[in-house]
Design an enzyme around this catalytic site. Structure first.
Site, mmCIF file in Angstrom:
data_model
loop_
_atom_site.group_PDB
_atom_site.id
_atom_site.type_symbol
_atom_site.label_atom_id
_atom_site.label_comp_id
_atom_site.label_asym_id
_atom_site.label_seq_id
_atom_site.Cartn_x
_atom_site.Cartn_y
_atom_site.Cartn_z
ATOM 1 N N LYS A 270 0.662 -1.315 0.033
ATOM 2 C CA LYS A 270 0.094 -0.162 0.156
ATOM 3 C C LYS A 270 0.697 0.974 -0.213
ATOM 4 C CE LYS A 270 -2.166 1.522 4.042
ATOM 5 N NZ LYS A 270 -1.206 3.152 3.928
ATOM 6 N N ASN A 271 2.080 1.440 0.861
ATOM 7 C CA ASN A 271 2.712 2.446 0.931
ATOM 8 C C ASN A 271 3.876 2.831 0.321
ATOM 9 O OD1 ASN A 271 1.363 2.553 3.570
ATOM 10 N ND2 ASN A 271 3.001 2.380 4.597
ATOM 11 N N CYS B 66 -5.859 8.224 9.379
ATOM 12 C CA CYS B 66 -5.553 7.911 11.019
ATOM 13 C C CYS B 66 -4.966 8.346 12.144
ATOM 14 C CB CYS B 66 -4.343 6.425 10.771
ATOM 15 S SG CYS B 66 -4.769 4.897 10.715
ATOM 16 N N ARG C 169 0.755 14.443 13.692
ATOM 17 C CA ARG C 169 0.527 14.485 11.910
ATOM 18 C C ARG C 169 0.971 15.359 11.253
ATOM 19 N NH1 ARG C 169 -0.864 8.442 10.045
ATOM 20 N NH2 ARG C 169 0.664 8.240 9.529
ATOM 21 N N ASP D 206 5.620 0.626 11.844
ATOM 22 C CA ASP D 206 3.860 -0.124 10.972
ATOM 23 C C ASP D 206 3.866 -1.478 11.428
ATOM 24 O OD1 ASP D 206 2.881 1.472 9.634
ATOM 25 O OD2 ASP D 206 3.303 1.537 8.209
ATOM 26 N N ARG E 222 -8.434 -0.180 4.506
ATOM 27 C CA ARG E 222 -8.101 0.077 4.545
ATOM 28 C C ARG E 222 -6.008 -0.111 3.867
ATOM 29 N NH1 ARG E 222 -5.361 4.266 7.778
ATOM 30 N NH2 ARG E 222 -4.508 4.347 6.294
HETATM 31 C C1 UD1 Z 1 4.768 6.378 5.988
HETATM 32 C C2 UD1 Z 1 3.894 5.558 6.322
HETATM 33 C C3 UD1 Z 1 2.815 5.133 7.395
HETATM 34 C C4 UD1 Z 1 4.287 4.930 8.751
HETATM 35 C C5 UD1 Z 1 5.345 5.778 8.952
HETATM 36 C C6 UD1 Z 1 6.280 5.736 9.254
HETATM 37 C C7 UD1 Z 1 2.837 5.482 4.177
HETATM 38 C C8 UD1 Z 1 1.658 6.028 3.203
HETATM 39 N N1 UD1 Z 1 2.409 5.708 5.620
HETATM 40 O O1 UD1 Z 1 3.736 7.731 6.934
HETATM 41 O O2 UD1 Z 1 2.705 3.712 7.486
HETATM 42 O O3 UD1 Z 1 4.215 4.441 10.066
HETATM 43 O O4 UD1 Z 1 5.352 6.410 7.370
HETATM 44 O O5 UD1 Z 1 7.026 4.829 8.540
HETATM 45 O O6 UD1 Z 1 3.705 5.565 3.136
HETATM 46 N N2 UD1 Z 1 6.262 14.585 10.490
HETATM 47 C C9 UD1 Z 1 6.351 16.112 10.128
HETATM 48 N N3 UD1 Z 1 5.819 16.437 9.751
HETATM 49 C C10 UD1 Z 1 6.021 16.382 8.431
HETATM 50 C C11 UD1 Z 1 5.649 14.720 8.611
HETATM 51 C C12 UD1 Z 1 5.901 13.933 9.263
HETATM 52 O O7 UD1 Z 1 6.289 16.382 11.910
HETATM 53 O O8 UD1 Z 1 5.970 17.167 7.135
HETATM 54 C C13 UD1 Z 1 6.464 13.759 11.330
HETATM 55 C C14 UD1 Z 1 5.583 12.376 11.557
HETATM 56 O O9 UD1 Z 1 4.725 12.891 13.047
HETATM 57 C C15 UD1 Z 1 6.279 11.441 11.638
HETATM 58 C C16 UD1 Z 1 7.404 11.384 11.780
HETATM 59 O O10 UD1 Z 1 7.591 12.768 10.520
HETATM 60 O O11 UD1 Z 1 5.961 11.947 13.606
HETATM 61 C C17 UD1 Z 1 7.780 10.171 10.529
HETATM 62 O O12 UD1 Z 1 6.539 10.404 10.115
HETATM 63 P P1 UD1 Z 1 6.317 10.391 8.000
HETATM 64 O O13 UD1 Z 1 7.523 9.371 7.736
HETATM 65 O O14 UD1 Z 1 6.230 11.679 6.703
HETATM 66 O O15 UD1 Z 1 4.587 8.585 7.555
HETATM 67 P P2 UD1 Z 1 4.144 9.586 7.118
HETATM 68 O O16 UD1 Z 1 4.966 9.331 5.297
HETATM 69 O O17 UD1 Z 1 2.785 10.229 6.968
#
Ligand code: UD1
Length: 428
Positions: A31-32, A124, A129, A314, A406
């Site tokens: 999915k990711n 989620c 986030r 995850d 999902r």
């Molecule tokens: C992706 C995955 C999710 C997984 C996560 C971490 C997808 C669709 N989802 O989520 O399943 O749990 O990686 O492996 O690929 N953060 C910020 N600012 C931002 C973006 C992120 O502070 O603009 C923080 C988040 O709150 C979190 C950390 O960075 O604490 C890591 O998040 P991130 O790696 O961005 O997760 P996703 O890409 O949303």
């Protein structure tokens, strides 16, 4: 939890536990990886083929989002064909609010249209986030970004996207993907420091390079991207889902079963497999599969989640289900998300003994879990409860299936084939 207001689905999953799971299972595309790859259709303008795409609520939502933006899409079984350019620069609020990963269209839309209006995403409920790193990416590549009426509004000057240096203060999968997708078409060179190295990020970069992009350092934390004028026709098969594979591996351990897990690259699960072995599970790895078997009560082993190649956040909830029946005490530290222990109270309904102190959970293994009525709160939490129910005595009733759908393709069929007693229904 906003989804509970919009979800009229009252179906539940019923599992009668204590069955050893045996046999083989084929893992679906990730999915990711599929979600960012699908977003590439906004910048690959003709005959873009994606294979091995999982049929999930989230990939369907991304389909709707791209279709609404004007992309022509043909979806046959796991194969998607995309054609055409986006016809507008505003992403639908009703779609974006349902899935956080919708933010992935921001960069490609900006690159294609010169402007993009994307609602602040939902999704989620694990922690706050934020999206600040995505915004940082757009600004570093020459965009002007403002916020108005719940939208992220970004635009470009006449010069268009320009290469730049992006030094991430924290590792983000999504923001790294945003940076890659936006920089490939920027003028000049982009340097991304502290990039996420998840296999899904690598899959995205590999697909783009096949389409004519120039990304160097793929799979490392420093990416150098030389912008190209346009991307070409390409066909790409989505990398398999290491989280689904890890979930089935735990299903084998927790039921003292023996499962052959096919259509995977075990190397993408190295850290997880090392830990699973330390708990007493036997894992044999092959090129495209692994065999996971277990014949003893799990031994406790502490873990902390980390960006790849560390232990994946995850799989944290699923691993906790296993440690709930371990022979001793386990510490699990969640370092990626601040609110990702929502499965704990539900697992405790099944008899697990767990205490939480900030980002750390202490799990005192019990001999046996007992079936209970539980509620899934997010995607990975729902799998944690399924696993607990597979090991528990008696029957469990799992509510909140929206989350499960999902991210796990054909879950009941796959588990039934392995000998689980599981059914989805409105009533028992
Ligand atoms: C992706 C995955 C999710 C997984 C996560 C971490 C997808 C669709 N989802 O989520 O399943 O749990 O990686 O492996 O690929 N953060 C910020 N600012 C931002 C973006 C992120 O502070 O603009 C923080 C988040 O709150 C979190 C950390 O960075 O604490 C890591 O998040 P991130 O790696 O961005 O997760 P996703 O890409 O949303």
């Amino acid at each position: 939890e906003m989804n509970s207001f919009t979800n009229n689905n009252i179906e539940k999953i019923y599992i009668t536990g204590e069955k050893k799971l045996t046999g083989s299972v084929n893992i679906s595309g990730a999915k990711n990886a599929a979600l960012p790859l699908m977003a590439l259709s906004l910048i690959i303008n003709r005959d873009f083929n994606l294979y091995n795409v999982p049929d999930l609520a989230d990939t369907r939502l991304m389909f709707d989002l791209l279709f609404d933006l004007g992309i022509k899409i043909n979806w046959k079984k796991g194969n998607l064909n995309f054609d055409g350019k986006p016809k507008k620069d505003e992403a639908s609020y009703d779609l974006v609010r349902q899935m956080r990963a919708s933010i992935l269209v921001l960069g490609p839309l900006l690159a294609s249209k010169g402007s993009a209006k994307v609602p602040l995403p939902g999704g989620c409920a694990i922690g706050s986030r934020p999206i600040d790193l995505h915004v940082m990416v757009m600004e570093a590549l020459g965009a002007n970004v403002t916020f108005d009426g719940g939208f992220i509004i970004s635009s470009l000057s006449n010069e268009g996207l320009k290469g730049g240096v992006i030094n991430f203060p924290k590792v983000s999968v999504g923001a790294t993907e945003s940076a890659i997708m936006t920089a490939v078409l920027a003028k000049g060179q982009t340097k991304i420091l502290n990039a996420a190295r998840e296999p899904e990020v690598t899959d995205l970069a590999n697909c783009l390079n096949k389409a004519g992009a120039d990304i160097k350092g793929v799979g490392t934390e420093v990416l150098i991207i030389n912008g190209v004028k346009e991307l070409n026709q390409v066909s790409h098969s989505v990398v398999s889902d290491r989280i689904e594979a890890g979930s089935f591996a735990i299903a084998s351990s927790i039921t003292m079963g023996n499962i052959e897990i096919n259509n995977i690259n075990p190397k993408n699960l190295t850290e997880f497999i090392n830990i699973l072995k330390l708990t007493g599970t036997k894992v044999e790895m092959f090129n495209n599969s692994m065999n996971v078997s277990c014949s003893q009560r799990p031994k406790p082993h502490n873990v902390g989640t980390d960006p790849y190649p560390g232990f994946p956040t995850d799989l944290q909830a699923q691993y906790m289900a296993l440690m709930a029946i371990a022979d001793g005490k386990t510490l699990i530290k969640e370092t990626i998300f601040e609110n990702r222990f929502m499965h704990v109270p539900e697992l405790m309904r099944m008899g697990a003994k767990i205490s939480i102190n900030k980002q750390e959970a202490e799990i005192y293994g019990v001999k046996k879990l007992k079936g209970a009525k539980v509620m899934a709160s997010d995607l990975r939490a729902s799998m944690c409860l399924i696993l607990g129910a597979l090991a528990a005595s008696g029957t469990s009733e799992i509510d909140g299936l929206y989350h499960l759908d999902r991210g796990y393709e054909n879950l009941e069929d796959k588990l039934t084939n392995l000998g689980a007693i599981i059914k989805r229904s409105n009533e028992l």
